[in-house]
Design a protein around this motif. Structure first.
Motif, short mmCIF file in Angstrom:
data_model
loop_
_atom_site.label_atom_id
_atom_site.label_comp_id
_atom_site.label_asym_id
_atom_site.label_seq_id
_atom_site.Cartn_x
_atom_site.Cartn_y
_atom_site.Cartn_z
N THR A 18 18.27 -45.90 -15.91
CA THR A 18 19.38 -46.09 -14.98
C THR A 18 19.18 -45.35 -13.67
O THR A 18 19.79 -45.69 -12.66
CB THR A 18 20.71 -45.63 -15.60
OG1 THR A 18 20.62 -44.22 -15.90
CG2 THR A 18 21.02 -46.40 -16.88
N GLY A 19 18.32 -44.31 -13.69
CA GLY A 19 18.09 -43.52 -12.48
C GLY A 19 19.23 -42.63 -12.10
O GLY A 19 19.31 -42.14 -10.97
N SER A 20 20.13 -42.36 -13.04
CA SER A 20 21.32 -41.57 -12.72
C SER A 20 21.92 -40.98 -13.99
O SER A 20 22.07 -41.69 -15.00
CB SER A 20 22.36 -42.46 -12.02
OG SER A 20 23.64 -41.89 -12.06
N ARG A 23 25.34 -42.90 -14.50
CA ARG A 23 25.22 -44.24 -15.08
C ARG A 23 24.71 -44.17 -16.52
O ARG A 23 25.15 -44.96 -17.37
CB ARG A 23 24.28 -45.10 -14.22
CG ARG A 23 24.88 -45.50 -12.88
CD ARG A 23 24.05 -46.58 -12.20
NE ARG A 23 22.75 -46.08 -11.78
CZ ARG A 23 22.50 -45.50 -10.62
NH1 ARG A 23 23.49 -45.35 -9.74
NH2 ARG A 23 21.30 -45.08 -10.29
N ARG A 53 16.27 -34.04 -9.49
CA ARG A 53 17.65 -34.48 -9.28
C ARG A 53 17.95 -34.55 -7.78
O ARG A 53 17.95 -33.53 -7.10
CB ARG A 53 18.61 -33.53 -10.00
CG ARG A 53 18.46 -33.56 -11.52
CD ARG A 53 19.03 -32.32 -12.18
NE ARG A 53 18.96 -32.37 -13.64
CZ ARG A 53 17.88 -32.07 -14.35
NH1 ARG A 53 16.77 -31.70 -13.73
NH2 ARG A 53 17.91 -32.14 -15.67
N ARG A 56 21.46 -38.93 -4.87
CA ARG A 56 21.87 -40.26 -5.34
C ARG A 56 21.11 -40.72 -6.58
O ARG A 56 21.60 -41.56 -7.33
CB ARG A 56 21.67 -41.29 -4.23
CG ARG A 56 22.59 -41.06 -3.03
CD ARG A 56 22.48 -42.20 -2.05
NE ARG A 56 23.38 -42.04 -0.91
CZ ARG A 56 23.49 -42.91 0.07
NH1 ARG A 56 22.76 -44.02 0.06
NH2 ARG A 56 24.33 -42.69 1.08
N THR A 57 19.91 -40.23 -6.76
CA THR A 57 19.10 -40.69 -7.89
C THR A 57 18.51 -39.51 -8.65
O THR A 57 18.38 -38.41 -8.11
CB THR A 57 17.94 -41.59 -7.43
OG1 THR A 57 17.10 -40.86 -6.54
CG2 THR A 57 18.47 -42.84 -6.74
N THR A 58 18.17 -39.76 -9.88
CA THR A 58 17.48 -38.78 -10.73
C THR A 58 16.15 -39.41 -11.13
O THR A 58 16.13 -40.44 -11.80
CB THR A 58 18.31 -38.45 -11.97
OG1 THR A 58 19.57 -37.91 -11.55
CG2 THR A 58 17.60 -37.43 -12.84
N GLU A 59 15.04 -38.78 -10.70
CA GLU A 59 13.72 -39.37 -10.91
C GLU A 59 12.89 -38.51 -11.85
O GLU A 59 13.09 -37.30 -11.95
CB GLU A 59 13.00 -39.52 -9.56
CG GLU A 59 13.75 -40.45 -8.59
CD GLU A 59 13.16 -40.42 -7.20
OE1 GLU A 59 12.37 -39.49 -6.92
OE2 GLU A 59 13.48 -41.31 -6.41
#
Length: 295
Positions: A18-20, A23, A53, A56-59
């Motif tokens: 989900t990248g988040s 989410r 982190r 907007r996104t968590t990679e």
């Protein structure tokens, strides 16, 4: 060191897909703070950061990307183990499929769609490292094998599923990392990671010597994807990889196209004689599945 928990691996998969965190928490029907705590617990267990982190996104970090591949395999094997126990008194038929670890997500998706159309059939996906053992297929330990860049085809019925370009993985600080495109000549003096157990043909392909026969420097010996990423991040070698199985972001690394480098092939194989009837059905399903994915 505490053991990994399957629930934490499922959390890792959800955040990566989900990248988040937010989410992923929604998908998992849990609160965002609870998921954040669980992710931090997983990172403490592993001993390295797994995510970068952002606002907007968590990679994924390189370590996170490596663990993600293992997580897919471990979660799937756990599911398969439960299915075996629950199915001991049933008439369910099991098809054993081996696949390189890097291709497990795609192979699992194809396996689940195969199961969905066949009541009473279960596909057990067994992960193998990049050099998948064709011998398992010949001696009956598996019904179907996915082979990545394999030259071992004796006694097998092999079909090509996909062929794609390979690229080079460089440390972010490498002098060549700022260039958008490279050639094999540019990388001639770079040590290349070398997999344990390679045949000469496989070693030539992995290092690019199949298209550029000039001697290449062997870098560290590697046995899994984690070893490969570590060798590159630490600046000990470069590595060539097929792009479809790489995460979209690899902190600390740069991925660049390489002119003149041979591509990577994914094949599917069954025994040339006496293949299980379900194996033939699965082979046909996989070919349709990959053909659809390429359109």
């Amino acid at each position: 060191m505490p053991d990994l928990e399957l629930r934490h691996l499922r959390y890792l998969i959800a955040v990566a897909e989900t990248g988040s965190i937010t989410r992923a928490a929604q998908r998992l029907t849990m609160t965002q703070p609870a998921l954040s705590r669980a992710v931090r617990t997983l990172e403490r267990t592993v001993g390295v950061p797994l995510f970068v982190r952002g606002s907007r996104t968590t990679e994924l970090t390189p370590a996170g990307a490596a663990l993600l591949t293992e997580a897919y395999a471990l979660v799937d094997r756990s599911r398969a183990a439960l299915d075996r126990v629950r199915g001991t008194a049933s008439t369910a038929e099991t098809l054993t499929v081996t696949a390189p670890v890097c291709d497990i997500p795609a192979v699992t998706a194809a396996s689940r769609s195969f199961e969905a159309g066949r009541q009473g059939v279960r596909v057990e996906v067994v992960p193998r490292e990049w050099l998948s053992e064709a011998e398992e297929l010949r001696r009956g330990a598996a019904h179907v094998s996915f082979l990545r860049d394999s030259h071992d085809r004796e006694g097998l019925d092999v079909h090509r599923l996909a062929h794609e370009p390979r690229m080079v993985l460089l440390p972010a600080g490498h002098p060549l990392a700022g260039r958008e495109r490279l050639t094999l000549l540019d990388l001639r003096e770079e040590p290349v990671t070398h997999w344990a157990g390679m045949t000469p043909e496989e070693a030539d392909h992995w290092t690019g010597a199949d298209t550029d026969p000039r001697p290449r420097r062997h870098g560290p010996l590697v046995r899994n994807a984690t070893d490969v990423l570590a060798a590159v991040v630490l600046g000990r070698a470069v590595a060539f990889a097929h792009g479809s199985t790489l995460p979209p972001v690899l902190p600390g690394l740069r991925v660049r196209p390489v002119e003149g480098l041979s591509g990577s092939s994914l094949d599917i194989a069954v025994p040339a004689h006496g293949a299980h009837p379900l194996a033939e059905e699965f082979l046909a399903h996989a070919r349709e599945h990959w053909a659809g994915a390429c359109r």
